[in-house]
Design an enzyme around this catalytic site. Structure first.
Site, mmCIF file in Angstrom:
data_model
loop_
_atom_site.group_PDB
_atom_site.id
_atom_site.type_symbol
_atom_site.label_atom_id
_atom_site.label_comp_id
_atom_site.label_asym_id
_atom_site.label_seq_id
_atom_site.Cartn_x
_atom_site.Cartn_y
_atom_site.Cartn_z
ATOM 1 N N GLU A 59 0.758 -1.269 0.006
ATOM 2 C CA GLU A 59 0.093 0.233 -0.038
ATOM 3 C C GLU A 59 0.826 1.395 -0.226
ATOM 4 O OE1 GLU A 59 -3.982 -0.473 2.488
ATOM 5 O OE2 GLU A 59 -2.239 -1.321 3.481
ATOM 6 N N TYR B 33 -13.501 26.969 1.442
ATOM 7 C CA TYR B 33 -13.719 25.472 1.379
ATOM 8 C C TYR B 33 -12.454 25.060 0.389
ATOM 9 C CZ TYR B 33 -17.262 26.670 -2.256
ATOM 10 O OH TYR B 33 -17.864 27.445 -3.050
ATOM 11 N N GLU C 82 -7.396 6.413 10.200
ATOM 12 C CA GLU C 82 -7.913 7.034 11.208
ATOM 13 C C GLU C 82 -6.855 8.281 11.655
ATOM 14 O OE1 GLU C 82 -9.368 3.006 11.845
ATOM 15 O OE2 GLU C 82 -7.489 3.673 10.954
ATOM 16 N N LYS D 78 -10.954 4.822 1.817
ATOM 17 C CA LYS D 78 -9.755 4.088 1.310
ATOM 18 C C LYS D 78 -10.430 3.351 0.126
ATOM 19 C CE LYS D 78 -5.993 2.360 3.047
ATOM 20 N NZ LYS D 78 -5.093 1.347 3.513
#
Length: 120
Positions: free
Chosen positions: A22, A54, A74, A100
């Protein structure tokens, strides 16, 4: 007048995960940011300085996803929450969801996701 400003489905390519592949290959990440705040001044003034920008939120998310590597989504979500809250201390709350896409789970899964909410 209280309301919510949302940035939905900002998409980036990043290198996060517990597995070495990954981190090496990377993957697609989608991020939502929701900010609760008093919008009365922005409604009255029509001035960007009276709300949150934004585009600035997008830049925070982009930097965290693309310029860093974390084992856990997290951690990624938590750092985005912390940075948005630091830049905009007047927020009533900030919520971040990180997805993900195609996580390595030994089978088929569209995505994994985590949502963190901070209410100062």
């Amino acid at each position: 007048m209280h309301g919510t400003v949302r940035l939905i489905n900002a998409v980036f390519y990043g290198h996060h995960g517990v597995m070495e592949e990954e981190n090496h290959l990377g993957g697609r990440y989608e991020v939502d940011v929701e900010a609760d705040l008093d919008l009365a001044d922005a409604v009255a003034s029509d001035d960007l300085n009276d709300t949150i920008n934004y585009e600035a939120i997008y830049d925070i998310v982009k930097a965290q996803v693309t310029e860093h590597e974390y084992a856990l989504i997290e951690r990624l979500a938590g750092l985005i929450v912390q940075e948005v809250a630091a830049v905009y201390p007047a927020l009533d709350a900030v919520e971040v969801t990180v997805r993900k896409i195609g996580p390595p789970v030994g089978g088929l899964a569209d995505r994994s996701e985590v949502t963190l909410r901070h209410e100062p």
